[in-house]
Design a protein around this motif. Structure first.
Motif, PDB file in Angstrom:
ATOM      1  N   ASP A  46       0.818  -1.213   0.000  1.00 23.61           N
ATOM      2  CA  ASP A  46       0.000   0.000   0.000  1.00 23.61           C
ATOM      3  C   ASP A  46       0.855   1.268   0.000  1.00 23.61           C
ATOM      4  O   ASP A  46       0.424   2.309  -0.501  1.00 23.61           O
ATOM      5  CB  ASP A  46      -0.930   0.022   1.215  1.00 23.61           C
ATOM      6  N   GLU A  47       2.043   1.190   0.589  1.00 23.15           N
ATOM      7  CA  GLU A  47       2.904   2.361   0.717  1.00 23.15           C
ATOM      8  C   GLU A  47       3.841   2.549  -0.471  1.00 23.15           C
ATOM      9  O   GLU A  47       4.335   3.655  -0.711  1.00 23.15           O
ATOM     10  CB  GLU A  47       3.745   2.258   1.994  1.00 23.15           C
ATOM     11  N   LYS A  48       4.118   1.473  -1.209  1.00 25.31           N
ATOM     12  CA  LYS A  48       5.121   1.536  -2.273  1.00 25.31           C
ATOM     13  C   LYS A  48       4.809   2.619  -3.306  1.00 25.31           C
ATOM     14  O   LYS A  48       5.697   3.384  -3.710  1.00 25.31           O
ATOM     15  CB  LYS A  48       5.248   0.178  -2.967  1.00 25.31           C
ATOM     16  N   ASP A  49       3.557   2.689  -3.750  1.00 27.72           N
ATOM     17  CA  ASP A  49       3.203   3.676  -4.772  1.00 27.72           C
ATOM     18  C   ASP A  49       3.391   5.098  -4.260  1.00 27.72           C
ATOM     19  O   ASP A  49       3.841   5.988  -4.998  1.00 27.72           O
ATOM     20  CB  ASP A  49       1.747   3.475  -5.214  1.00 27.72           C
ATOM     21  N   THR A  50       3.051   5.328  -2.977  1.00 30.97           N
ATOM     22  CA  THR A  50       3.208   6.667  -2.395  1.00 30.97           C
ATOM     23  C   THR A  50       4.674   7.066  -2.350  1.00 30.97           C
ATOM     24  O   THR A  50       5.047   8.183  -2.744  1.00 30.97           O
ATOM     25  CB  THR A  50       2.612   6.705  -0.974  1.00 30.97           C
ATOM     26  N   TYR A  51       5.525   6.166  -1.860  1.00 30.40           N
ATOM     27  CA  TYR A  51       6.957   6.463  -1.798  1.00 30.40           C
ATOM     28  C   TYR A  51       7.551   6.631  -3.193  1.00 30.40           C
ATOM     29  O   TYR A  51       8.399   7.501  -3.418  1.00 30.40           O
ATOM     30  CB  TYR A  51       7.693   5.348  -1.052  1.00 30.40           C
ATOM     31  N   GLN A  52       7.112   5.796  -4.145  1.00 31.28           N
ATOM     32  CA  GLN A  52       7.637   5.898  -5.502  1.00 31.28           C
ATOM     33  C   GLN A  52       7.257   7.233  -6.138  1.00 31.28           C
ATOM     34  O   GLN A  52       8.084   7.865  -6.814  1.00 31.28           O
ATOM     35  CB  GLN A  52       7.092   4.754  -6.362  1.00 31.28           C
ATOM     36  N   GLN A  53       6.033   7.711  -5.897  1.00 31.11           N
ATOM     37  CA  GLN A  53       5.600   8.992  -6.438  1.00 31.11           C
ATOM     38  C   GLN A  53       6.403  10.137  -5.826  1.00 31.11           C
ATOM     39  O   GLN A  53       6.814  11.077  -6.522  1.00 31.11           O
ATOM     40  CB  GLN A  53       4.104   9.200  -6.175  1.00 31.11           C
ATOM     41  N   PHE A  54       6.620  10.047  -4.506  1.00 34.88           N
ATOM     42  CA  PHE A  54       7.432  11.062  -3.832  1.00 34.88           C
ATOM     43  C   PHE A  54       8.843  11.089  -4.404  1.00 34.88           C
ATOM     44  O   PHE A  54       9.402  12.149  -4.696  1.00 34.88           O
ATOM     45  CB  PHE A  54       7.474  10.772  -2.325  1.00 34.88           C
ATOM     46  N   TYR A  55       9.424   9.919  -4.592  1.00 33.61           N
ATOM     47  CA  TYR A  55      10.777   9.779  -5.146  1.00 33.61           C
ATOM     48  C   TYR A  55      10.847  10.377  -6.547  1.00 33.61           C
ATOM     49  O   TYR A  55      11.752  11.153  -6.877  1.00 33.61           O
ATOM     50  CB  TYR A  55      11.137   8.304  -5.165  1.00 33.61           C
ATOM     51  N   ASP A  56       9.869  10.059  -7.390  1.00 31.77           N
ATOM     52  CA  ASP A  56       9.848  10.572  -8.764  1.00 31.77           C
ATOM     53  C   ASP A  56       9.690  12.085  -8.793  1.00 31.77           C
ATOM     54  O   ASP A  56      10.327  12.769  -9.605  1.00 31.77           O
ATOM     55  CB  ASP A  56       8.700   9.917  -9.553  1.00 31.77           C
ATOM     56  N   ASP A  57       8.855  12.625  -7.906  1.00 28.52           N
ATOM     57  CA  ASP A  57       8.633  14.075  -7.867  1.00 28.52           C
ATOM     58  C   ASP A  57       9.903  14.813  -7.462  1.00 28.52           C
ATOM     59  O   ASP A  57      10.232  15.866  -8.031  1.00 28.52           O
ATOM     60  CB  ASP A  57       7.505  14.415  -6.890  1.00 28.52           C
ATOM     61  N   ILE A  58      10.611  14.276  -6.468  1.00 22.58           N
ATOM     62  CA  ILE A  58      11.840  14.920  -6.011  1.00 22.58           C
ATOM     63  C   ILE A  58      12.908  14.877  -7.101  1.00 22.58           C
ATOM     64  O   ILE A  58      13.589  15.878  -7.369  1.00 22.58           O
ATOM     65  CB  ILE A  58      12.363  14.253  -4.721  1.00 22.58           C
ATOM     66  N   LEU A  59      13.065  13.734  -7.770  1.00 24.60           N
ATOM     67  CA  LEU A  59      14.056  13.638  -8.842  1.00 24.60           C
ATOM     68  C   LEU A  59      13.719  14.591  -9.987  1.00 24.60           C
ATOM     69  O   LEU A  59      14.611  15.200 -10.587  1.00 24.60           O
ATOM     70  CB  LEU A  59      14.148  12.209  -9.351  1.00 24.60           C
ATOM     71  N   LYS A  60      12.434  14.731 -10.284  1.00 20.98           N
ATOM     72  CA  LYS A  60      12.023  15.664 -11.330  1.00 20.98           C
ATOM     73  C   LYS A  60      12.386  17.089 -10.953  1.00 20.98           C
ATOM     74  O   LYS A  60      12.858  17.872 -11.782  1.00 20.98           O
ATOM     75  CB  LYS A  60      10.511  15.547 -11.563  1.00 20.98           C
ATOM     76  N   LYS A  61      12.192  17.433  -9.674  1.00 23.92           N
ATOM     77  CA  LYS A  61      12.532  18.774  -9.199  1.00 23.92           C
ATOM     78  C   LYS A  61      14.030  19.022  -9.308  1.00 23.92           C
ATOM     79  O   LYS A  61      14.479  20.084  -9.763  1.00 23.92           O
ATOM     80  CB  LYS A  61      12.071  18.959  -7.755  1.00 23.92           C
ATOM     81  N   ILE A  62      14.830  18.042  -8.910  1.00 19.90           N
ATOM     82  CA  ILE A  62      16.289  18.173  -8.993  1.00 19.90           C
ATOM     83  C   ILE A  62      16.714  18.326 -10.449  1.00 19.90           C
ATOM     84  O   ILE A  62      17.525  19.194 -10.788  1.00 19.90           O
ATOM     85  CB  ILE A  62      16.983  16.963  -8.350  1.00 19.90           C
ATOM     86  N   ASN A  63      16.186  17.474 -11.335  1.00 18.27           N
ATOM     87  CA  ASN A  63      16.575  17.527 -12.741  1.00 18.27           C
ATOM     88  C   ASN A  63      16.132  18.827 -13.405  1.00 18.27           C
ATOM     89  O   ASN A  63      16.838  19.381 -14.250  1.00 18.27           O
ATOM     90  CB  ASN A  63      15.985  16.334 -13.492  1.00 18.27           C
ATOM     91  N   THR A  64      14.958  19.340 -13.009  1.00 22.61           N
ATOM     92  CA  THR A  64      14.486  20.610 -13.548  1.00 22.61           C
ATOM     93  C   THR A  64      15.400  21.744 -13.125  1.00 22.61           C
ATOM     94  O   THR A  64      15.746  22.624 -13.909  1.00 22.61           O
ATOM     95  CB  THR A  64      13.046  20.903 -13.066  1.00 22.61           C
ATOM     96  N   ARG A  65      15.839  21.700 -11.870  1.00 25.44           N
ATOM     97  CA  ARG A  65      16.752  22.740 -11.382  1.00 25.44           C
ATOM     98  C   ARG A  65      18.069  22.705 -12.130  1.00 25.44           C
ATOM     99  O   ARG A  65      18.696  23.722 -12.373  1.00 25.44           O
ATOM    100  CB  ARG A  65      16.991  22.551  -9.879  1.00 25.44           C
ATOM    101  N   ASP A  66      18.516  21.520 -12.521  1.00 27.84           N
ATOM    102  CA  ASP A  66      19.777  21.397 -13.244  1.00 27.84           C
ATOM    103  C   ASP A  66      19.693  21.948 -14.660  1.00 27.84           C
ATOM    104  O   ASP A  66      20.703  22.344 -15.239  1.00 27.84           O
ATOM    105  CB  ASP A  66      20.202  19.928 -13.318  1.00 27.84           C
ATOM    106  N   THR A  67      18.515  21.962 -15.267  1.00 27.47           N
ATOM    107  CA  THR A  67      18.402  22.301 -16.683  1.00 27.47           C
ATOM    108  C   THR A  67      17.697  23.622 -16.949  1.00 27.47           C
ATOM    109  O   THR A  67      17.794  24.159 -18.052  1.00 27.47           O
ATOM    110  CB  THR A  67      17.650  21.190 -17.429  1.00 27.47           C
ATOM    111  N   VAL A  68      16.978  24.159 -15.972  1.00 34.08           N
ATOM    112  CA  VAL A  68      16.202  25.373 -16.188  1.00 34.08           C
ATOM    113  C   VAL A  68      16.680  26.474 -15.251  1.00 34.08           C
ATOM    114  O   VAL A  68      16.797  26.258 -14.042  1.00 34.08           O
ATOM    115  CB  VAL A  68      14.689  25.119 -15.953  1.00 34.08           C
ATOM    116  N   GLN A  69      16.957  27.638 -15.792  1.00 34.92           N
ATOM    117  CA  GLN A  69      17.328  28.790 -14.981  1.00 34.92           C
ATOM    118  C   GLN A  69      16.053  29.475 -14.505  1.00 34.92           C
ATOM    119  O   GLN A  69      15.275  29.985 -15.315  1.00 34.92           O
ATOM    120  CB  GLN A  69      18.176  29.769 -15.811  1.00 34.92           C
ATOM    121  N   ILE A  70      15.811  29.458 -13.208  1.00 34.13           N
ATOM    122  CA  ILE A  70      14.597  30.062 -12.668  1.00 34.13           C
ATOM    123  C   ILE A  70      14.748  31.578 -12.641  1.00 34.13           C
ATOM    124  O   ILE A  70      15.701  32.114 -12.076  1.00 34.13           O
ATOM    125  CB  ILE A  70      14.319  29.537 -11.250  1.00 34.13           C
TER     126      ILE A  70
END
Length: 287
Positions: A106-130
């Protein structure tokens, strides 16, 4: 998830300078609940030492070298912002994989979504100048605070008030430093952060370089969140050893340093300074 908080490192580390002597700048902050905290910054020759009661961060701008010191454990970590960012990313990924593997179905999907969201945020910061949409408004108002004759300014992000700042132009401890380099370096050390960095804007830096910040009010959603006041600003020559890790301390990996930072909290605007009895100044006449 205390590890996540450890990744937001030094959001408001201050500045460095290239004056003949050094500077010690201390501030006290308070929130609307009456809680108080302290910050102390030591500056000399493009080096900055930022203290709390449990840890110390040192940045050598000329070498782009970062040192994190933990007096309680008598250890330190040293490396570049890239070293810190890559080590942080690997440690986060390893911890998240472990949590996902150990989680219930029951928890795996929640943790996986959190993990994916954080990695997306990190990767966006690496490629986009805010884009920082920061503007400074001179209130044409003068006040005397802590004995300093100050000019008041409002700092806006878009049309929202972010800070109100009082600056004395009688002292200029930050005038010779490339603050853009320092702010870029510290922002690279916070891969989890994905917002507008007010202190990295041209208008903010140009203002701070001209004087000494004596008082700052920070606002969230138009409400006063914290007030910070200058308690000490002293100029004098600081011993070079003050900007290096103690010689008897053990050097640790980034993983161990991040673990310590999660437990002890690295220096930030809400951190208590280390209570050093000895003066950092060479001649001991600084305080």
């Amino acid at each position: 998830m205390r590890f996540v908080y450890a990744l937001i490192l030094i959001p408001l580390i201050m500045f460095s300078t290239t004056v003949k002597g050094g500077w010690v700048i201390s501030e006290v902050s308070s929130d609307h609940f009456g809680n108080k905290s302290h910050q102390t910054t030591f500056l000399q020759n493009n080096k900055v030492r930022y203290e709390s009661e449990v840890s110390i961060a040192i940045i050598d701008l000329d070498k782009s070298l970062i040192t994190l010191v933990f007096p309680g454990q008598k250890v330190y970590w040293q490396g570049s912002a890239d070293d810190f960012k890559e080590g942080t990313r690997k440690a986060f990924e390893a911890q998240m994989r472990s949590m996902i593997n150990e989680a219930s179905n029951d928890e795996k999907d929640t943790y996986q979504q959190f993990y994916d969201d954080i990695l997306k945020k990190i990767n966006t910061r690496d490629t986009v100048q805010i884009e920082t949409r920061v503007s400074v408004k001179n209130l044409n108002r003068t006040d005397t605070i802590e004995g300093y004759h100050c000019q008041a300014y409002d700092i806006y992000v878009d049309s929202l008030l972010n800070e109100r700042m009082w600056i004395s132009f009688n002292e200029q401890p930050f005038k010779d430093v490339d603050l853009h380099k320092l702010m870029l370096l510290t922002s690279e050390m916070a891969p989890m952060s994905n917002g507008i960095n007010v202190s990295n804007s041209d208008s903010y830096i140009n203002l701070v370089q001209k004087g000494l910040v004596v008082k700052t009010e920070k606002y969230i959603d138009a409400h006063l969140a914290t007030t910070t006041r200058l308690t000490l600003a002293k100029e004098g020559k600081i011993a070079d050893a003050f900007f290096a890790p103690p010689p008897m301390y053990r050097k640790v990996s980034i993983g161990e340093a991040l673990d310590l930072s999660a437990e002890n909290d690295l220096p930030d605007i809400n951190a208590e300074p280390e209570n050093n009895k000895a003066s950092p100044f060479d001649d001991n006449n600084g305080f």
